[in-house]
Design an enzyme around this catalytic site. Structure first.
Site: not given
Ligand code: E4P
Length: 219
Positions: A84
């Site tokens: 990522k």
């Molecule tokens: C996805 O890959 C992210 O890690 C996640 O959806 C982030 O979500 P949040 O905004 O609740 O931290």
């Protein structure tokens, strides 16, 4: 449409994997911190449990060379790791280089249609529009996800749209309707979206009516 769990919590993953509808995992530095374990060991364990299904693991470096080296290192943790990387313009050269070397990438922190287009053009494996974080600051994301999906389909990009940062059941509903390839969902929301009060009421009524028959064995 695929459903991913957005967590690094092994026990939650193990429990919900048994539903048979979990297609992958997304983690980030925040949920790895919450888990408190050694992040590399935690990821290895999750990758093993997921049996070849994609597990996203985020880079934590900020210097370009360091991101490149770290991304390669992360990719060696397991065959099913997807690296990522934030959708940050200075990182584009590294993103391009890694994709050129067939390192699967999930581009995170996508907030606009032009950002999504840029990542599709680079050939990202996944792009993650963060809907909830935009909604949190009073933006209306109801159209954005559908626009990203339409753009991807219109230009026939191979990138998968991964709806992320979903806060509630209506957001999941919206991701399904928009034709998102994937939605990543926290374990709590995952359990919540699978429950329905009318299912539970209906089961209770069937059970009561059946018991009134007083039959001890059927069929
Ligand atoms: C996805 O890959 C992210 O890690 C996640 O959806 C982030 O979500 P949040 O905004 O609740 O931290």
């Amino acid at each position: 449409m695929q459903l991913f769990l957005d967590t690094a919590d092994y026990q939650s993953i193990k429990k919900l994997y048994e539903t048979g509808i979990v297609d992958g995992i997304t983690t980030n530095p925040t949920n790895l911190r919450k888990d408190g374990a050694n992040p590399k060991e935690a990821i290895k364990k999750i990758c093993e449990l997921m049996q070849g299904k994609p597990v996203s693991v985020q880079v934590t470096e900020s210097d370009l060379d360091a991101i490149y080296a770290q991304a390669q290192e992360i990719a060696t943790i397991s065959d099913n790791v997807v690296v990522k990387i934030p959708c940050y313009q200075p990182y584009y050269p590294v993103i391009q280089k890694l994709l050129g070397q067939n390192v699967p990438l999930n581009i995170t922190l996508v907030f606009s249609l032009p950002q999504a287009l840029a990542m599709c053009k680079l050939g990202a494996t996944y792009i993650s529009p963060f809907l909830g974080r935009w909604d949190d600051i009073d933006a209306d994301t109801s159209a954005l996800l559908a626009e990203i999906v339409d753009m991807k389909n219109e230009y026939d990009f191979g990138t998968k749209v991964l709806a992320a940062s979903l806060r509630d059941v209506p957001s999941v509903h919206q991701a399904i309707n928009a034709g998102s390839d994937v939605a990543t969902i926290s374990p709590a929301l995952f359990e919540k979206m699978l429950k329905h009060p009318l299912t539970e009421q209906g089961m209770e009524k069937f059970s009561q009516d059946w018991n009134k028959l007083g039959i001890s064995q059927f069929p």
